[in-house]
Design a protein around this motif. Structure first.
Motif, mmCIF file in Angstrom:
data_model
loop_
_atom_site.group_PDB
_atom_site.id
_atom_site.type_symbol
_atom_site.label_atom_id
_atom_site.label_comp_id
_atom_site.label_asym_id
_atom_site.label_seq_id
_atom_site.Cartn_x
_atom_site.Cartn_y
_atom_site.Cartn_z
ATOM 1 N N LEU A 165 0.833 -1.209 0.000
ATOM 2 C CA LEU A 165 0.000 0.000 0.000
ATOM 3 C C LEU A 165 0.867 1.259 0.000
ATOM 4 N N ASP A 213 -1.762 4.576 -6.244
ATOM 5 C CA ASP A 213 -2.801 4.308 -5.252
ATOM 6 C C ASP A 213 -4.187 4.455 -5.884
ATOM 7 N N GLU A 246 3.938 -8.536 -2.992
ATOM 8 C CA GLU A 246 3.354 -8.168 -1.696
ATOM 9 C C GLU A 246 4.195 -8.589 -0.498
#
Lengths: 154, 569
Positions: free
Chosen positions: A46, A55, A96
């Motif tokens: 994120l 984003d 991730e």
């Protein structure tokens, strides 16, 4: 059958600007892009997406992400991305579960074909996420790649 | 009680044989009856897979544990024992029950005898071909590995035997463990103009160029039939990557769809995939790739009596799996009219060695390839008091024997043995010869080793291998069984996901300490540079010393979350 030139040295005639975070792909390939230290050292996907301007990306079926289901070697996982979204200006790859999720951020200049093929390093089983920026918005897709110890098959 | 003709003949044959050895030939009448499969349609494909180099008739006990998770739960191929009999309408105690299940194994084995053997298989292939002109014989791979003679001849015995059997098309997996050069040599020389070795999912690691042909189109009675090959997608992960360093594999679904489309555009009326994906992965692929009429599958060694029909965007795909160790011949008959399949028949024929006369030509070849090794093969190492088998998700008695040998000979705290699915079966009272030991261990990376591992590493390894077996996504499974564990007990909760399935790890009644180091013996390292005595020498040492092998006590994990699972007999 082996023709080293067949891939025509990175498809497309336009110029390419790229930044890679991983050691074995030296950021020599950086032409125009400046090194976004905040994005490349971010610890979560994120934060990395936010810092690199991807984003609020919208899920898109028009990004073709080709990764193996199970990596043959976590140290060199092949990744191929093609964006079919018009007016694609850049795309980025995130892993991730890597300590630093942002792996590469590539800009396509002068109408270069939005296609990249590279190898990335993966610490463990993780979703590989790709984000695309166009003149009008940001888009994303992802797929899990399993990293395993191996052995014991069949 | 009414009795059909087959049962009557069977009882007659049994009566005739009483007083003789029970596994003696039970008569020509029974033989003719058993394999009298009426031809159907105009396109026939014969299918063998995963014979694992078993040239001689053998015993092979099917698993009593083959658990399905996710969509695979309680569906073929994850049905064993009575669940399989019930689903496919087989009678307990019948020949088919013996072939397809582990039920009453010792008694059934004595009654119905050995299975497989290339000379017997050759007779059956000839019989099917005689009634099905133009039919093709497809080999799903794992043919060159699994026996002493295949290892000692670098697969050459099987290359010759498969050519003589009349294989037309092949794909591979364990073949690659002889190294890339060896495979290339056979494909470019021995097989040239005789057997098409196909794999749409093998490319060069550098530029992604194809290593093998992706497909071939054969005319069968005027019908263009495309056969596509799919090698085992995870060969470089499950087996040593250094043996095929320049090739990359994978499922490659997109490329599969493109290959199907290409074959169709070249005029194929029928498209068949000869696959080494494993059945769960084949079932998933059948739902996602359109235009494949049938997937003739292997790898997971599932003897599935009937095809599973999978619906997809292009219509439907039949998915089959044809067992292992030369025990079965799959026969797919298609009726193709005006370029369309009007109907199909499928039969997975068990190869009962006692019902088939050995083919003289194949017998001669087998005698010839074995001759230089007869003394080594026949060396008696011990006698077994119990049944020795391998197949099953968590352990088998032959694996337990290997684990016991590793722990004792190496002086280890515990041992690991790979979850291979090949390996034949011995009955109580049988001699264990060097040939039998090699049936369980004949690989090109047989080194045994002793490593120090922390309790944490041990857990990580077990979790990792479990996920290769029970990941709910079939594309993330590797199709082997769980690593066999000697000395350490554990629980396994199949309701959990990665990293959370293993619990209660204990060694000698004490919980395993995550930080403490333990001496773990093992074999078959996939990384390069590990040296050690070949596993067959370790086990042979143990067997020669023991002389008599008492029935093994299986070390099995306590399973949680498997209530009602029909993958457990």
């Amino acid at each position: 059958m082996n023709n080293p030139l067949r891939r025509s040295f990175l498809k497309g005639a336009g110029a390419l600007a790229a930044a890679f975070s991983v050691g074995f792909l030296d950021p020599i390939a950086v032409f125009a892009a400046t090194w976004n230290k905040t994005a490349f050292s971010a610890k979560t996907v994120l934060d990395a997406m936010l810092a690199s301007g991807y984003d609020n990306a919208e899920e898109s079926p028009d990004i073709a992400l080709k990764v193996p289901d199970i990596a043959e070697d976590g140290a060199i996982v092949p990744v191929e991305v093609t964006s079919r979204i018009p007016d694609t200006v850049s795309m980025a790859i995130f892993v991730e579960k890597n300590p630093n999720p942002l792996v590469a951020d590539v800009a396509f200049l002068n109408g270069a074909e939005p296609y990249i093929a590279t190898h990335i390093k993966m610490a463990k089983t993780s979703v590989v996420k790709v984000a695309v920026r166009t003149g009008g918005g940001t888009y994303t897709t992802g797929k899990e790649v399993k990293v395993t110890l191996g052995g014991c098959g069949g | 009680m009414p009795m059909n003709r087959r049962e009557f003949l069977h009882i007659l044959a049994m009566a005739a044989a009483s007083g003789l050895a029970l596994d003696s030939r039970s008569g020509f009448a029974a033989s003719r009856d058993h394999y009298d499969l009426p031809p159907y349609g105009n396109v026939s494909l014969l299918h063998i897979t995963d014979c694992h180099a078993q040239l001689m008739p053998i015993y092979f006990r099917e698993p009593n544990v083959n658990i399905g998770v996710g969509n695979g739960r309680n569906r073929p191929p994850h049905l064993v024992g009575e669940h399989l009999l019930k689903t496919f309408g087989m009678r307990p105690g019948s020949r088919d029950a013996y072939a397809f299940t582990c039920l009453d194994f010792e008694h059934a084995a004595k009654t119905y005898g050995k299975v497989g053997g290339f000379a017997h298989l050759a007779t059956l292939v000839k019989k099917m071909r005689a009634s099905r002109p133009g039919s093709l014989l497809l080999d799903g791979g794992d043919s060159w590995q699994g026996s002493a003679t295949s290892l000692w001849t670098h697969g050459q015995d099987m290359v010759e035997a498969c050519k003589l059997l009349g294989v037309d098309v092949m794909t591979g997996h364990w073949e690659f463990t002889y190294g890339a050069e060896r495979v290339r040599h056979v494909v470019d020389n021995d097989f040239k103009g005789k057997i098409d070795f196909l794999a749409q999912n093998v490319q060069t690691a550098d530029f992604g160029d194809p290593v093998f042909d992706h497909y071939v189109i054969k005319q069968i009675n005027g019908v263009p039939v495309a056969i596509i090959g799919q090698a085992f997608p995870y060969t470089p992960i499950a087996n040593p990557r250094y043996m095929i360093p320049d090739w990359t594999f994978g499922i490659q679904e997109d490329s599969m769809q493109q290959t199907v489309n290409k074959a169709r555009s070249k005029g194929a009326a029928v498209v068949v995939l000869l696959s080494h994906n494993g059945m769960d992965a084949d079932l998933k692929m059948a739902g996602r790739v359109s235009g494949i009429d049938a997937i003739l599958g292997g790898h997971t060694h599932d003897g599935v009596p009937e095809p599973v029909i999978v619906k997809n965007a292009g219509g439907q795909t039949l998915v089959t799996n044809a067992g292992s160790n030369g025990k079965f011949l799959g026969v797919l008959d298609l009726d193709v009219k005006q370029g369309k399949i009007g109907g199909f028949r499928y039969k997975l024929l068990p190869v009962f060695s006692n019902l088939l006369d050995p083919d003289p030509e194949m017998s001669t070849l087998i005698r010839k390839v074995r001759a230089p090794f007869e003394d080594r093969l026949a060396e008696k190492l011990a006698v077994t008091e119990g049944t020795l088998y391998r197949r099953g998700n968590f352990n088998g008695t032959f694996d337990q024997l290997i684990l016991d040998a590793l722990i004792e000979v190496k002086g280890a705290d515990a041992a690991f043995s790979p979850g291979f699915r090949w390996g034949t079966t011995l009955l109580p009272g049988d001699d264990i010869t060097m040939e039998h030991l090699m049936d369980q261990t004949a690989i090109t990376y047989p080194q045994s080793s002793m490593l120090e591992m922390t309790g944490k590493t041990i857990k990580d390894i077990l979790e990792d291998v479990l996920d290769n077996l029970f990941n709910p996504d079939p594309y993330k499974q590797q199709g082997g069984d769980m690593v066999r564990v000697g000395g350490i007990t554990y629980t396994c909760d199949l309701r959990q996901g990665f990293g959370k399935r293993i619990g209660n790890l204990m060694l000698n009644g004490k919980p395993l300490d995550a930080g403490k180091k333990y001496k773990i013996a093992g074999w078959a390292p996939v990384s390069e540079g590990i040296t050690g005595e070949p596993i067959w020498d370790v086990v042979a040492t143990y067997l020669r010393e023991k002389k008599v092998i008492s029935p093994r006590r299986l070390n099995l994990p306590k399973l949680l979350g498997v209530e009602g699972n029909e993958g457990i007999a």
